[in-house]
Write an enzyme that holds these catalytic residues in place. Structure first.
Site, PDB file in Angstrom:
ATOM      1  N   LYS A  10      68.865 -16.793  66.925  1.00  0.00           N
ATOM      2  CA  LYS A  10      67.464 -16.301  66.911  1.00  0.00           C
ATOM      3  C   LYS A  10      66.522 -17.430  67.342  1.00  0.00           C
ATOM      4  CE  LYS A  10      68.875 -12.970  63.494  1.00  0.00           C
ATOM      5  NZ  LYS A  10      68.527 -12.067  62.417  1.00  0.00           N
ATOM      6  N   GLU A  99      65.081  -6.958  65.931  1.00  0.00           N
ATOM      7  CA  GLU A  99      63.857  -7.770  65.841  1.00  0.00           C
ATOM      8  C   GLU A  99      63.028  -7.649  67.117  1.00  0.00           C
ATOM      9  OE1 GLU A  99      65.910 -11.315  64.699  1.00  0.00           O
ATOM     10  OE2 GLU A  99      66.264 -10.463  62.715  1.00  0.00           O
TER      11      GLU A  99
HETATM   12  P1  PGA Z   1      71.871 -12.120  59.569  1.00  0.00           P
HETATM   13  O1  PGA Z   1      71.407 -11.598  61.015  1.00  0.00           O
HETATM   14  O2  PGA Z   1      73.328 -12.507  59.693  1.00  0.00           O
HETATM   15  O3  PGA Z   1      70.986 -13.292  59.270  1.00  0.00           O
HETATM   16  O4  PGA Z   1      71.696 -10.989  58.633  1.00  0.00           O
HETATM   17  C1  PGA Z   1      72.230 -10.836  61.828  1.00  0.00           C
HETATM   18  C2  PGA Z   1      71.527 -10.464  63.106  1.00  0.00           C
HETATM   19  O5  PGA Z   1      70.328 -10.155  63.072  1.00  0.00           O
HETATM   20  O6  PGA Z   1      72.123 -10.473  64.185  1.00  0.00           O
END
Ligand code: PGA
Length: 246
Positions: A10, A99
């Site tokens: 991210k 997101e």
């Molecule tokens: P997370 O995110 O492992 O922090 O829950 C997964 C993703 O959004 O790909």
């Protein structure tokens, strides 16, 4: 086929030094692991540094991007094209992450265009789908997932669809520390198999070294999409090792 573990960094980390630290940790920890395919998807800015870390020979860890634009080039301020990603050594691209749908207003139509343009240059799209907590409470999960899949794959040939990876990420499980139970995820996977019989299907949402194996062994997923835990090299390597031993 080897299980696939995708790291989605991210918008992290903040500095190149930190990015190097994570990569070094993962590279070190992955030395003896052969049975798992690992893809790291860092922010665009870190893609050029990949070559320093992994020579072609040791490229066990593949490179992916977190998004791409649908045009090859042109007047699209701020965008990155699939061809540009390819030229920086990317083989995969995450498309339609929740997101991006939520904060950037990405629509199914845009996602469909992005998938087509990624496939055109032979980048493998990792299409993300998932329902919100409300949708789940209202019993709409399957309807939402079916709709997301159908709209993302409009006008794609069977051959194109065969080259795509699907990631099921329930939104209520992303970054919440409340992962989906593997028994529940299994039911969803069986539903998704109706549409994509042969594709690799990944689970994502609060995956960690304790629950990772369950999604593969109990639920039957072909791999994992890991967010938060992929920023901690020790934890990430533990996930990979646990999967490789299972
Ligand atoms: P997370 O995110 O492992 O922090 O829950 C997964 C993703 O959004 O790909």
């Amino acid at each position: 086929m080897k299980p696939l573990i995708v790291a989605n960094w991210k918008c992290n980390p903040t500095t190149l030094d930190e990015a190097r630290e994570i990569l070094n940790g993962v590279k070190e920890g992955m030395r003896d692991i052969e049975k798992v395919e690992v893809i790291i998807c860092p922010p665009f800015l870190y893609l050029p540094y990949w070559v320093e870390f992994f020579t072609k020979k040791e490229q066990k860890i593949k490179l992916g991007a977190q998004d791409c634009f649908w045009a090859e080039n042109g007047a699209f301020t701020g965008e990155i094209s699939p061809k540009q990603l390819l030229n920086f050594g990317c083989e995969y691209v995450i498309i339609g992450h929740s997101e991006r749908r939520k904060y950037l207003g990405e629509t199914d139509e845009m996602i469909n265009k992005k998938i087509k343009s990624a496939l055109k240059v032979k980048l493998k799209p990792i299409l993300c789908i998932g329902e919100t907590e409300d949708e789940k409470k209202q019993g709409k999960t399957f309807k939402i997932l079916k709709n997301q899949i159908q709209k993302a794959l409009i006008n794609l040939s069977t051959y194109q669809i065969a080259n795509l990876i699907l990631a099921y990420e329930p939104l209520w499980a992303i970054g919440t520390g409340k992962p989906c139970q593997s028994s529940e995820a299994k039911k969803t996977l069986l539903f998704l198999r109706k549409f994509l019989k042969k594709n690799q299907i990944l689970y994502g949402g609060s995956v960690n070294s304790k629950n990772a194996v369950n999604y593969l062994n109990e639920a039957g997923f072909d791999g994992l999409l890991v967010g938060g835990a992929s920023l901690n090299p020790k934890e990430f390597v533990k996930i990979v090792k646990n999967v490789s031993r299972s």
